[in-house]
Scaffold this motif. Structure first.
Motif, PDB file in Angstrom:
ATOM      1  N   LEU A 173      66.935 103.885  57.068  1.00 15.40           N
ATOM      2  CA  LEU A 173      65.696 104.439  57.612  1.00 15.40           C
ATOM      3  C   LEU A 173      65.969 105.315  58.831  1.00 15.40           C
ATOM      4  O   LEU A 173      65.105 105.494  59.684  1.00 15.40           O
ATOM      5  N   LEU A 179      56.726 103.197  60.176  1.00 16.74           N
ATOM      6  CA  LEU A 179      56.824 102.136  59.172  1.00 16.74           C
ATOM      7  C   LEU A 179      55.492 101.427  59.080  1.00 16.74           C
ATOM      8  O   LEU A 179      54.900 101.064  60.100  1.00 16.74           O
ATOM      9  N   ASP A 181      54.109  98.003  57.553  1.00 15.60           N
ATOM     10  CA  ASP A 181      54.503  96.703  56.997  1.00 15.60           C
ATOM     11  C   ASP A 181      53.232  96.029  56.481  1.00 15.60           C
ATOM     12  O   ASP A 181      52.448  95.467  57.256  1.00 15.60           O
ATOM     13  N   THR A 190      59.744  93.597  60.464  1.00 19.44           N
ATOM     14  CA  THR A 190      59.505  94.762  61.312  1.00 19.44           C
ATOM     15  C   THR A 190      60.404  94.722  62.546  1.00 19.44           C
ATOM     16  O   THR A 190      60.986  95.740  62.946  1.00 19.44           O
ATOM     17  N   LEU A 200      62.024 104.123  65.301  1.00 19.78           N
ATOM     18  CA  LEU A 200      60.990 103.665  64.385  1.00 19.78           C
ATOM     19  C   LEU A 200      59.810 103.049  65.141  1.00 19.78           C
ATOM     20  O   LEU A 200      59.990 102.211  66.024  1.00 19.78           O
ATOM     21  N   ALA A 202      56.075 101.075  64.248  1.00 19.27           N
ATOM     22  CA  ALA A 202      55.564 100.329  63.100  1.00 19.27           C
ATOM     23  C   ALA A 202      54.123  99.893  63.274  1.00 19.27           C
ATOM     24  O   ALA A 202      53.645  99.650  64.390  1.00 19.27           O
ATOM     25  N   ALA A 245      57.829 105.226  55.872  1.00 22.51           N
ATOM     26  CA  ALA A 245      58.309 104.090  55.081  1.00 22.51           C
ATOM     27  C   ALA A 245      57.227 103.032  55.019  1.00 22.51           C
ATOM     28  O   ALA A 245      56.438 102.868  55.956  1.00 22.51           O
TER      29      ALA A 245
END
Length: 347
Positions: A173, A179, A181, A190, A200, A202, A245
């Motif tokens: 990633l 992201l 989740d 996570t 990243l 999230a 993602a």
């Protein structure tokens, strides 16, 4: 035809002893849970002890210690020497002692023994379709209970930290900045992904009671500036758009089967071009012969989600392709139990 018959029956049992080992298997698991509840494996972590020493350390009467340790030794969790000294098996030492960094005894003690085990008592009623009106029949129903949500979430967090680290190693990633989740619980996966990929940020979607507990874990991981929660039912709430993602771990096996393709469609619509969808779950082989742990976990989920679907890699990958995904990778995550399917949205 003979070759096919041989393959089809290679895992079947033949003897009464084999049948009994299945029928009485619940006794072995309950002996494990009892050992965890009185903390025998932690008491033995610093070396062998006599039954008398164990009784004194645990506060349990000697006759009960003798019977329990005999049962635990009979299934390989403990060893007993000729001098009657008792010590941990390697697996108990590494995974059931609170002194071990790999300990997941709390997960077994709380979630599996206190929650999942009793749910199987509903299985006969589920099979016949006559669950009582007050029975738990979905995750959303179950997670409205604050105490049950707390027990489940706290123990599941411990059980997901290891797989989360494995996931972070298996999926690249490095080019992702966001992201989502979905059904991410207390954020164990996570946290692992954010620790591995510093750029990243999230978003976790889960039930309000779970989100409240998860925020504490996010705070303890020093990720409050990179992780946020959307409290709600992942099937019903609006998802943030343009995600790099998406992760769905243990989600598809725990929702009604009719919702699975809807989750795939929402993921496709939510991802940016080139984005990745990671599906981690209990999946059986196409021939429906196993793996046993994956099949049994699917049965467990059906005990409180009667309309659950039996997932397989083949069915899931084909369903994903119908939505427009390309299959990037299929791999084991927890050996003999869970699979990881990585989809990509075409650029």
């Amino acid at each position: 035809m003979l070759a096919q018959d041989t393959v089809a029956t290679e895992n079947t049992i033949e003897s009464a002893e084999d049948l009994s080992s299945i029928a009485f298997g619940f006794m072995a698991s309950k002996s494990l849970f009892a050992g965890l509840h009185v903390d025998i494996f932690s008491v033995l972590a610093d070396g062998p002890k006599s039954a008398e020493e164990l009784a004194k350390a645990t506060g349990i009467p000697i006759n009960r210690i003798v019977i329990l340790t005999t049962a635990l030794a009979s299934v390989g969790l403990l060893a007993i020497g000729d001098d009657r000294k008792i010590w941990n098996s390697p697996a108990a030492q590494n995974f059931l002692s609170k002194q071990s960094q790999y300990d997941f005894g709390d997960y077994l003690r709380h979630q599996i023994d206190q929650q999942m085990y009793p749910f199987l008592l509903q299985l006969n009623a589920v099979m016949k379709g006559d669950l009582s009106e007050d029975a738990i029949a979905s995750y959303s129903h179950w997670m409205t209970d604050e105490e049950q949500a707390s027990v489940y979430s706290e123990s599941q967090h411990a059980g997901s930290l290891g797989p989360g680290k494995t996931l972070a190693r298996k999926v690249d990633l490095s080019s992702a900045d966001t992201l989502l989740d979905v059904g991410g619980g207390t954020g164990a996966m996570t946290i692992s992904l954010c620790n591995e990929y510093e750029n990243l940020h999230a978003t976790i979607i889960d039930f309000p009671n779970v989100a409240e507990i998860g925020w504490r874990f996010i705070s303890e991981a020093n990720l409050v500036d990179r992780v946020r929660y959307i409290p709600g039912n992942a099937i019903e709430v609006q998802w943030p758009s343009n995600q790099s993602a998406i992760l769905m771990s243990y989600l598809m096996s725990g929702v009604p089967g009719d919702d699975v393709e809807g989750l795939l469609q929402k993921a496709f619509d939510t991802l940016s071009p080139g984005g990745k969808l990671m599906v981690h779950d209990f999946m059986v082989e196409e021939n429906r012969r196993g793996p046993a742990l994956a099949a049994l976990w699917q049965l467990q989920h059906m005990a409180f989600t009667p309309e659950a679907r039996s997932l397989s890699v083949g069915w899931l990958t084909e369903a994903g392709k119908r939505k427009g995904f390309e299959v990037a990778d299929v791999d084991n995550l927890i050996p003999a139990m869970t699979k990881l399917v990585v989809f990509e949205k075409p650029s």
